[in-house]
Design a protein around this motif. Structure first.
Motif, PDB file in Angstrom:
ATOM      1  N   GLN A  21      11.132  24.717 -62.724  1.00 22.41           N
ATOM      2  CA  GLN A  21      10.719  26.054 -62.296  1.00 22.41           C
ATOM      3  C   GLN A  21       9.494  26.531 -63.068  1.00 22.41           C
ATOM      4  OE1 GLN A  21      13.287  29.221 -63.475  1.00 22.41           O
ATOM      5  NE2 GLN A  21      12.143  30.786 -62.374  1.00 22.41           N
ATOM      6  N   PHE A  22       9.543  26.395 -64.394  1.00 27.12           N
ATOM      7  CA  PHE A  22       8.440  26.942 -65.189  1.00 27.12           C
ATOM      8  C   PHE A  22       7.197  26.067 -65.151  1.00 27.12           C
ATOM      9  CE2 PHE A  22      11.790  29.684 -66.561  1.00 27.12           C
ATOM     10  CZ  PHE A  22      11.133  30.897 -66.732  1.00 27.12           C
ATOM     11  N   GLU A  23       7.354  24.804 -64.850  1.00 25.07           N
ATOM     12  CA  GLU A  23       6.177  23.978 -64.596  1.00 25.07           C
ATOM     13  C   GLU A  23       5.457  24.491 -63.350  1.00 25.07           C
ATOM     14  OE1 GLU A  23       5.527  19.341 -65.094  1.00 25.07           O
ATOM     15  OE2 GLU A  23       6.626  19.774 -63.241  1.00 25.07           O
ATOM     16  N   ALA A  24       6.232  24.797 -62.312  1.00 20.94           N
ATOM     17  CA  ALA A  24       5.645  25.331 -61.081  1.00 20.94           C
ATOM     18  C   ALA A  24       5.074  26.728 -61.315  1.00 20.94           C
ATOM     19  CB  ALA A  24       6.703  25.375 -59.973  1.00 20.94           C
ATOM     20  N   ARG A  25       5.814  27.564 -62.054  1.00 20.28           N
ATOM     21  CA  ARG A  25       5.308  28.914 -62.330  1.00 20.28           C
ATOM     22  C   ARG A  25       3.994  28.866 -63.097  1.00 20.28           C
ATOM     23  NH1 ARG A  25       9.067  33.682 -64.459  1.00 20.28           N
ATOM     24  NH2 ARG A  25       7.058  34.705 -64.128  1.00 20.28           N
ATOM     25  N   THR A  26       3.883  27.916 -64.012  1.00 20.96           N
ATOM     26  CA  THR A  26       2.642  27.801 -64.786  1.00 20.96           C
ATOM     27  C   THR A  26       1.458  27.528 -63.871  1.00 20.96           C
ATOM     28  OG1 THR A  26       3.823  27.011 -66.755  1.00 20.96           O
ATOM     29  CG2 THR A  26       1.476  26.506 -66.612  1.00 20.96           C
TER      30      THR A  26
END
Length: 249
Positions: free
Chosen positions: A114-119
């Motif tokens: 999720q946070f890879e995508a959010r980044t």
């Protein structure tokens, strides 16, 4: 004679003895319909012909046609109306991202993914916001950041403010499709993040990071805003992982 046989496959002679499987034909038809939409031949609200008319127009049987129509419906490009006729949707970003939203909601929640995508998505929105946001919107972002100080002991109120803060940045970027994707990613794992927000000190740190981001946006300093937002995402990711572990998830 049609170039397609009764099963929806392309006649072998058209490809030097080769054949084209039904899914490929469905994809070709979907692409042709999409091309008509992109060119303006089909506009939001237009009703497609009947299936019988389309099989004649495209020279195919119903199975591959229905595959194409189903795919475009799942993409949010078409909607099926009563009586079997398909209509071009309003093509709004929120509608087009809906299949992506559904896919993510049923998947196992993976914090790192999720946070890879959010980044990827959020940092681009921050950059665009630093370049494009109006002075009024920059002021609103700054106010939302500072107002967070009043909610450091109230997780529910802060979560509402946090959503407004991030939405204001997305609005400032001026790209509604990226903003819709960002909202999908933001909404993932909210149950876990609710738990994280109740840990002492977590909100206070987020508020401080919001202010640093807002100050950079006020100055139109895109690199500084990106760096500050990246640090904020890392903080949210780490506290989310900790909360997930505490829940035994």
């Amino acid at each position: 004679m049609s170039a397609y046989d009764d099963t929806g496959r392309k006649d072998a002679g058209d490809f030097g003895g080769g054949t084209l499987a039904r899914p490929s034909i469905a994809e070709q038809v979907a692409n042709r319909i999409m091309a008509m939409i992109k060119s303006g031949n089909l506009k939001p609200g237009d009703r497609l012909p009947t299936e019988q008319q389309m099989t004649i127009a495209f020279g195919i049987s119903r199975p591959p046609l229905r595959e194409a129509l189903k795919a475009l419906t799942l993409m949010g490009v078409l909607v099926s109306r009563q009586g079997g006729r398909y209509t071009v949707t309003d093509l709004s970003p929120s509608r087009l991202v809906a299949p992506f939203n559904t896919m993510l909601s049923v998947a196992d929640y993976d914090v790192d993914m999720q946070f890879e995508a959010r980044t990827v998505v959020d940092l681009e929105l921050v950059r665009l916001c630093a370049e494009r946001a109006s002075p009024e919107l920059r002021q609103r972002i700054r106010k939302l950041a500072v107002d967070g100080r009043a909610f450091e002991q109230d997780p529910v109120a802060f979560r509402l403010l946090d959503m407004e803060f991030h939405q204001a940045i997305n609005d400032g970027a001026g790209n509604s499709l990226l903003a819709a994707l960002a909202q999908v990613l933001y909404d993932m794992g909210l149950d876990v993040r609710r738990t994280a927000s109740e840990v002492p000190g977590v909100i206070a740190k987020s508020v401080g990071q919001h202010i640093v981001v807002a100050d950079a946006l006020m100055a139109g300093d895109a690199p500084a805003a990106i760096a500050a937002y990246r640090a904020h995402l890392e903080h949210v990711r780490d506290t989310t992982i900790s909360a997930k572990q505490s829940l035994g998830a």
